[in-house]
Design an enzyme around this catalytic site. Structure first.
Site, short mmCIF file in Angstrom:
data_model
loop_
_atom_site.label_atom_id
_atom_site.label_comp_id
_atom_site.label_asym_id
_atom_site.label_seq_id
_atom_site.Cartn_x
_atom_site.Cartn_y
_atom_site.Cartn_z
N GLU A 1 -1.57 -7.05 7.87
CA GLU A 1 -0.21 -6.93 8.40
C GLU A 1 -0.08 -7.73 9.70
O GLU A 1 -1.09 -8.13 10.30
CB GLU A 1 0.09 -5.44 8.65
CG GLU A 1 1.46 -5.11 9.20
CD GLU A 1 2.61 -5.55 8.29
OE1 GLU A 1 2.93 -6.76 8.30
OE2 GLU A 1 3.18 -4.70 7.61
N HIS B 1 0.84 -1.21 0.00
CA HIS B 1 0.00 0.00 0.00
C HIS B 1 0.87 1.25 0.00
O HIS B 1 2.04 1.22 0.37
CB HIS B 1 -0.95 0.01 1.20
CG HIS B 1 -0.23 0.03 2.52
ND1 HIS B 1 0.34 1.17 3.05
CD2 HIS B 1 0.04 -0.97 3.39
CE1 HIS B 1 0.91 0.89 4.21
NE2 HIS B 1 0.75 -0.42 4.44
#
Length: 170
Positions: A83, A13
């Site tokens: 994550e 990202h």
């Protein structure tokens, strides 16, 4: 996973304010900042060349927005692409951690975040997702830790920058 070649493009990202401040950002969900949006738009041409057959994303908004900005449309969401859960380390600056914790995060082997996830549990959930991918080209819009883990399975151990793109075959 079906027989044949599975090509996976790993897209981290774009940047957030936490990225800029070097804060550990696992399950928190700060939005992309202006730089992160620009980084994502800059990758758009490369994604067009890849022409993935499927686009997957972590459920966190910074990944979903990145997928949209690179022109991949709205991705399929899978929480296994989140994550690493940093637990009580979440939001802390790497530089402010004690030396033992910094070493554990840097080596990644056997690390357990206090109140968070173990690297082994993290790796299992990511690997489970990868094992389910079908033959073809897939774009995964995800996080630095997920990408680092997947690169490590190929004998590479490196971090990639926000909006960085890597390819692996499984």
């Amino acid at each position: 996973m079906s027989a044949g070649n599975v090509t996976i493009w790993l897209l981290r990202h774009g940047a957030t304010e936490w990225t800029a401040d070097h804060r550990l950002c696992g399950w928190s969900d700060p939005p992309l900042n202006d730089l992160g949006r620009s980084q994502a738009r800059a990758v758009r041409g490369r994604i067009g060349e890849i022409r993935p057959e499927s686009v997957w994303s972590s459920d966190l908004a910074r990944c979903v927005e990145t997928a949209v900005l690179v022109g991949a449309g709205h991705p399929r969401i899978d929480t296994r692409l989140r994550e690493f859960d940093f637990g009580r380390l979440e939001g802390r600056r790497f530089e402010d951690l004690d030396e033992e914790t910094r070493r554990g995060l840097a080596s990644f082997d056997g690390f357990e975040a206090p109140g968070g996830e173990t690297v082994d549990a993290f790796a299992r959930r990511v690997d489970e997702f990868i094992a389910e991918l079908e033959y073809g080209r897939h774009l995964l819009v995800t996080h630095g830790g997920v990408i680092r883990h997947l690169l490590r399975t190929k004998g590479l151990d490196r971090s990639i920058p926000p909006a960085g793109l890597e390819m692996i075959e499984v």
